[in-house]
Design a protein around this motif. Structure first.
Motif, mmCIF file in Angstrom:
data_model
loop_
_atom_site.group_PDB
_atom_site.id
_atom_site.type_symbol
_atom_site.label_atom_id
_atom_site.label_comp_id
_atom_site.label_asym_id
_atom_site.label_seq_id
_atom_site.Cartn_x
_atom_site.Cartn_y
_atom_site.Cartn_z
ATOM 1 N N VAL A 68 3.034 -3.825 -1.767
ATOM 2 C CA VAL A 68 4.199 -3.305 -0.981
ATOM 3 C C VAL A 68 5.364 -3.874 -1.989
ATOM 4 O O VAL A 68 5.513 -4.968 -2.051
ATOM 5 C CB VAL A 68 4.110 -3.726 0.372
ATOM 6 N N LEU B 72 0.796 -0.652 8.001
ATOM 7 C CA LEU B 72 1.902 -1.320 7.492
ATOM 8 C C LEU B 72 2.119 -2.368 8.613
ATOM 9 O O LEU B 72 1.998 -2.323 9.846
ATOM 10 C CB LEU B 72 3.302 -0.542 7.402
ATOM 11 N N ILE C 280 6.352 -7.501 4.279
ATOM 12 C CA ILE C 280 5.633 -6.308 4.908
ATOM 13 C C ILE C 280 4.442 -6.192 4.114
ATOM 14 O O ILE C 280 4.365 -6.208 2.893
ATOM 15 C CB ILE C 280 6.331 -4.951 4.606
ATOM 16 N N SER D 58 3.851 -3.149 13.683
ATOM 17 C CA SER D 58 2.920 -2.399 12.777
ATOM 18 C C SER D 58 3.108 -0.936 12.952
ATOM 19 O O SER D 58 3.560 -0.357 13.773
ATOM 20 C CB SER D 58 1.431 -2.684 12.922
ATOM 21 N N VAL E 14 4.604 1.711 -1.440
ATOM 22 C CA VAL E 14 3.284 1.344 -1.199
ATOM 23 C C VAL E 14 2.590 1.800 -2.220
ATOM 24 O O VAL E 14 2.603 3.275 -2.474
ATOM 25 C CB VAL E 14 2.633 1.525 0.032
ATOM 26 N N CYS F 290 0.455 -4.017 3.677
ATOM 27 C CA CYS F 290 -0.296 -2.822 3.713
ATOM 28 C C CYS F 290 -1.782 -2.847 3.516
ATOM 29 O O CYS F 290 -2.229 -3.478 2.534
ATOM 30 C CB CYS F 290 0.257 -1.837 3.049
#
Length: 131
Positions: A120, A56, A64, A43, A129, A66
């Protein structure tokens, strides 16, 4: 008269919700500050975006995700969650509430609402993002 009542009721302030703010973040995947996202469960915390910053997280399937760091428990306090050493949860330092990093769900009281998530788009070279 009915219209005025509907307008007043419809415009009531919704409490205990993480505010929706514009987010537009872009970073290079080769930036050393994002190297934790090369490993499952890694992270990265980013300040200056969202309500209380961004978190993240690299999922088990390699994607990934967010989340806004603003805790969904009493969001008006703007308490920023931080990832735990386990790599699976994040903790609200104000209330002790915990959230799953796999989906943002609350896993320890007093939280009952998910963390706010953002869209993301990650390529081989960049992370975007937005909301």
């Amino acid at each position: 008269m009915l219209f005025a009542v509907l307008v007043l009721v419809g415009c009531g302030k919704q409490e205990n919700v993480v505010p929706s703010v514009p987010v537009n973040f872009r970073a290079s995947r080769t930036d050393p500050r994002f190297s934790a996202l090369n490993s499952i469960g890694g992270s990265v915390v980013i300040s200056g975006y969202g309500v209380a910053g961004l978190l993240l997280y690299k999922q088990a399937d390699g994607t990934i995700t967010c989340y806004d760091r603003c805790s969904s428990y009493q969001p008006e306090k703007l308490c920023a969650v931080s990832p735990d050493n386990t790599g699976f949860t994040a903790t609200d330092p104000c209330s002790g509430a915990k959230f799953s990093l796999s989906d943002g769900s609350p896993v320890k009281a007093p939280a009952t609402k998910y963390l706010r998530s953002y869209v993301v788009n990650a390529t081989q070279f960049e992370i975007f993002v937005s909301n």
